[in-house]
Design a protein around this motif. Sequence first.
Motif, PDB file in Angstrom:
ATOM      1  N   THR A 243       1.036  -1.190   0.024  1.00  0.00           N
ATOM      2  CA  THR A 243       0.086  -0.050  -0.060  1.00  0.00           C
ATOM      3  C   THR A 243       0.752   1.377  -0.030  1.00  0.00           C
ATOM      4  O   THR A 243       1.959   1.141   0.247  1.00  0.00           O
ATOM      5  CB  THR A 243      -0.870   0.053   1.142  1.00  0.00           C
ATOM      6  N   ARG A 244       0.493   2.256  -0.644  1.00  0.00           N
ATOM      7  CA  ARG A 244       1.265   3.532  -0.489  1.00  0.00           C
ATOM      8  C   ARG A 244       0.232   4.706  -0.885  1.00  0.00           C
ATOM      9  O   ARG A 244      -0.862   4.504  -1.114  1.00  0.00           O
ATOM     10  CB  ARG A 244       2.089   3.549  -1.523  1.00  0.00           C
ATOM     11  N   VAL A 245       0.724   5.865  -0.474  1.00  0.00           N
ATOM     12  CA  VAL A 245      -0.177   7.182  -0.286  1.00  0.00           C
ATOM     13  C   VAL A 245       0.724   8.100  -1.328  1.00  0.00           C
ATOM     14  O   VAL A 245       1.848   8.268  -1.193  1.00  0.00           O
ATOM     15  CB  VAL A 245      -0.316   7.813   0.969  1.00  0.00           C
ATOM     16  N   GLU A 246       0.225   8.536  -2.183  1.00  0.00           N
ATOM     17  CA  GLU A 246       0.591   9.697  -3.151  1.00  0.00           C
ATOM     18  C   GLU A 246      -0.320  11.253  -3.026  1.00  0.00           C
ATOM     19  O   GLU A 246      -1.307  11.123  -3.150  1.00  0.00           O
ATOM     20  CB  GLU A 246       0.723   9.344  -4.633  1.00  0.00           C
ATOM     21  N   VAL A 247       0.612  12.200  -3.254  1.00  0.00           N
ATOM     22  CA  VAL A 247       0.080  13.438  -3.143  1.00  0.00           C
ATOM     23  C   VAL A 247       0.412  14.092  -4.418  1.00  0.00           C
ATOM     24  O   VAL A 247       1.250  14.149  -5.024  1.00  0.00           O
ATOM     25  CB  VAL A 247       0.333  14.385  -1.750  1.00  0.00           C
ATOM     26  N   SER A 248      -0.497  15.028  -4.772  1.00  0.00           N
ATOM     27  CA  SER A 248      -0.135  15.941  -6.127  1.00  0.00           C
ATOM     28  C   SER A 248      -0.847  17.347  -5.901  1.00  0.00           C
ATOM     29  O   SER A 248      -1.815  17.460  -5.007  1.00  0.00           O
ATOM     30  CB  SER A 248      -1.109  15.386  -7.423  1.00  0.00           C
ATOM     31  N   GLY A 249      -0.379  18.446  -6.443  1.00  0.00           N
ATOM     32  CA  GLY A 249      -0.784  19.722  -6.503  1.00  0.00           C
ATOM     33  C   GLY A 249       0.435  20.467  -5.604  1.00  0.00           C
ATOM     34  O   GLY A 249       1.518  20.024  -5.528  1.00  0.00           O
ATOM     35  N   PRO A 250       0.135  21.587  -5.377  1.00  0.00           N
ATOM     36  CA  PRO A 250      -0.911  22.306  -5.084  1.00  0.00           C
ATOM     37  C   PRO A 250      -1.631  22.698  -6.512  1.00  0.00           C
ATOM     38  O   PRO A 250      -0.895  23.028  -7.503  1.00  0.00           O
ATOM     39  CB  PRO A 250      -0.931  23.618  -4.193  1.00  0.00           C
ATOM     40  N   TRP A 251      -3.023  22.524  -6.595  1.00  0.00           N
ATOM     41  CA  TRP A 251      -3.900  22.987  -7.791  1.00  0.00           C
ATOM     42  C   TRP A 251      -4.720  24.066  -7.681  1.00  0.00           C
ATOM     43  O   TRP A 251      -5.131  24.620  -6.432  1.00  0.00           O
ATOM     44  CB  TRP A 251      -4.670  21.578  -8.467  1.00  0.00           C
ATOM     45  N   ALA A 252      -5.140  24.752  -8.735  1.00  0.00           N
ATOM     46  CA  ALA A 252      -6.296  25.585  -8.479  1.00  0.00           C
ATOM     47  C   ALA A 252      -7.576  24.646  -8.175  1.00  0.00           C
ATOM     48  O   ALA A 252      -7.779  23.401  -8.408  1.00  0.00           O
ATOM     49  CB  ALA A 252      -6.837  26.302  -9.846  1.00  0.00           C
ATOM     50  N   PRO A 253      -8.546  25.266  -7.148  1.00  0.00           N
ATOM     51  CA  PRO A 253      -9.499  24.274  -6.687  1.00  0.00           C
ATOM     52  C   PRO A 253     -10.666  23.925  -7.552  1.00  0.00           C
ATOM     53  O   PRO A 253     -11.759  24.254  -7.262  1.00  0.00           O
ATOM     54  CB  PRO A 253      -9.797  25.147  -5.544  1.00  0.00           C
ATOM     55  N   TYR A 254     -10.475  23.404  -8.458  1.00  0.00           N
ATOM     56  CA  TYR A 254     -11.311  22.620  -9.452  1.00  0.00           C
ATOM     57  C   TYR A 254     -12.441  21.952  -8.810  1.00  0.00           C
ATOM     58  O   TYR A 254     -13.694  21.991  -8.989  1.00  0.00           O
ATOM     59  CB  TYR A 254     -10.823  21.655 -10.429  1.00  0.00           C
ATOM     60  N   SER A 255     -12.253  21.006  -7.845  1.00  0.00           N
ATOM     61  CA  SER A 255     -13.030  20.036  -7.192  1.00  0.00           C
ATOM     62  C   SER A 255     -14.031  20.959  -6.455  1.00  0.00           C
ATOM     63  O   SER A 255     -15.091  20.277  -5.822  1.00  0.00           O
ATOM     64  CB  SER A 255     -12.378  19.201  -6.253  1.00  0.00           C
ATOM     65  N   PHE A 256     -13.495  22.229  -5.780  1.00  0.00           N
ATOM     66  CA  PHE A 256     -14.793  22.815  -5.116  1.00  0.00           C
ATOM     67  C   PHE A 256     -15.257  24.204  -5.501  1.00  0.00           C
ATOM     68  O   PHE A 256     -15.431  25.093  -4.711  1.00  0.00           O
ATOM     69  CB  PHE A 256     -13.606  23.069  -3.915  1.00  0.00           C
ATOM     70  N   ALA A 257     -15.100  24.294  -7.165  1.00  0.00           N
ATOM     71  CA  ALA A 257     -15.521  25.466  -7.486  1.00  0.00           C
ATOM     72  C   ALA A 257     -16.589  25.384  -8.303  1.00  0.00           C
ATOM     73  O   ALA A 257     -16.838  26.260  -9.228  1.00  0.00           O
ATOM     74  CB  ALA A 257     -14.075  25.857  -8.558  1.00  0.00           C
ATOM     75  N   SER A 258     -17.653  24.504  -8.067  1.00  0.00           N
ATOM     76  CA  SER A 258     -18.808  24.586  -8.867  1.00  0.00           C
ATOM     77  C   SER A 258     -19.909  25.780  -8.189  1.00  0.00           C
ATOM     78  O   SER A 258     -20.478  25.195  -7.056  1.00  0.00           O
ATOM     79  CB  SER A 258     -19.401  23.215  -8.866  1.00  0.00           C
ATOM     80  N   PRO A 259     -20.374  26.852  -8.952  1.00  0.00           N
ATOM     81  CA  PRO A 259     -20.994  27.613  -8.411  1.00  0.00           C
ATOM     82  C   PRO A 259     -22.660  27.414  -8.785  1.00  0.00           C
ATOM     83  O   PRO A 259     -23.480  27.857  -8.326  1.00  0.00           O
ATOM     84  CB  PRO A 259     -20.767  28.748  -8.939  1.00  0.00           C
ATOM     85  N   GLY A 260     -22.568  26.305  -9.638  1.00  0.00           N
ATOM     86  CA  GLY A 260     -23.987  25.896  -9.900  1.00  0.00           C
ATOM     87  C   GLY A 260     -24.715  26.684 -10.996  1.00  0.00           C
ATOM     88  O   GLY A 260     -26.125  26.789 -10.961  1.00  0.00           O
ATOM     89  N   VAL A 261     -23.904  27.211 -12.110  1.00  0.00           N
ATOM     90  CA  VAL A 261     -24.644  28.210 -12.846  1.00  0.00           C
ATOM     91  C   VAL A 261     -24.410  27.401 -14.181  1.00  0.00           C
ATOM     92  O   VAL A 261     -23.690  26.575 -14.441  1.00  0.00           O
ATOM     93  CB  VAL A 261     -23.839  29.609 -13.179  1.00  0.00           C
ATOM     94  N   GLY A 262     -25.425  27.684 -15.108  1.00  0.00           N
ATOM     95  CA  GLY A 262     -25.486  26.922 -16.471  1.00  0.00           C
ATOM     96  C   GLY A 262     -24.741  27.936 -17.382  1.00  0.00           C
ATOM     97  O   GLY A 262     -24.193  28.849 -17.245  1.00  0.00           O
ATOM     98  N   VAL A 263     -24.408  27.120 -18.721  1.00  0.00           N
ATOM     99  CA  VAL A 263     -23.551  27.911 -19.544  1.00  0.00           C
ATOM    100  C   VAL A 263     -24.519  28.549 -20.679  1.00  0.00           C
ATOM    101  O   VAL A 263     -25.519  27.841 -20.698  1.00  0.00           O
ATOM    102  CB  VAL A 263     -22.892  26.856 -20.457  1.00  0.00           C
TER     103      VAL A 263
END
Length: 263
Positions: A243-263
């Motif tokens: 087993t192992r743990v890997e980390v990536s980033g730091p990134w722009a916060p794509y996973s937390f950036a949904s404002p719920g608006v349509g295109v």
Amino acid sequence: MDRAEYASYVYAVCRPPGAGALDGATGVGGHPVHLVAEGDLAAVVSAVPLDEFDEAALQANLEDLRWLEAVARAHHGVVDRTARRTVAVPLRLATVYRGDGRVRQVLREEHASFDAVLRRLEGCVELGVKVYAETGARRPEDAPRAEAAPPGESPGKAYLRRRRQQRESRDDAWQRAARLCEEADEALGALSRAREHHRPQDSALSEAPGENVMNTAYLVEDARVEAFLDTVRELDSRASAGTRVEVSGPWAPYSFASPGVGV
């Protein structure tokens, strides 16, 4: 430029950055990036040919992996540069409007949604953590004694015995991986403002050995990034064999950036 033949591609919505923050930046197709400001919000925009991004053309282009890769690289490059200079809400790939006027209208109409997300993301980055498991790997102290074949054991029984041993080895690896996932998520969640669990990555699409059993994004305050990374390293250093743990980033916060608006 004939504006009737171009659309406005939006990469992110942000707080207006300082003067010159995006000077020289280019986006999809090498087109210059500019800001469309509305009050305390700004959209990061470039012009793109409408004949590539209208509904029919876009549907076809998204099936072209070479085109998709080029657009994705340009998109993420602009988002990354923006996020390094100001708090930003990354928008999804190929978010296109018919002109900057429409972009400005969206900023007005969706101000409350964008403002709430920007407040949540202020001073934070995204860090990705994956846990992997490799079946068949054991620590020496965990390895069972090999079963001696009984005298006169038939080939069929020998096959079943080997399959049972393989199954026990897989079960042991999954149990160790499950414990590591729980431990990692508890420790890293305590250092994060929010978390988002994603579907584990398909091993057929990854060059990493083993099977991805945890794929989680964490929203981490800038001041806690080093402590977060130290914790990942400590978890990995004492992870059980296989087993192992890997980390990536730091990134722009794509996973937390949904404002719920349509295109």
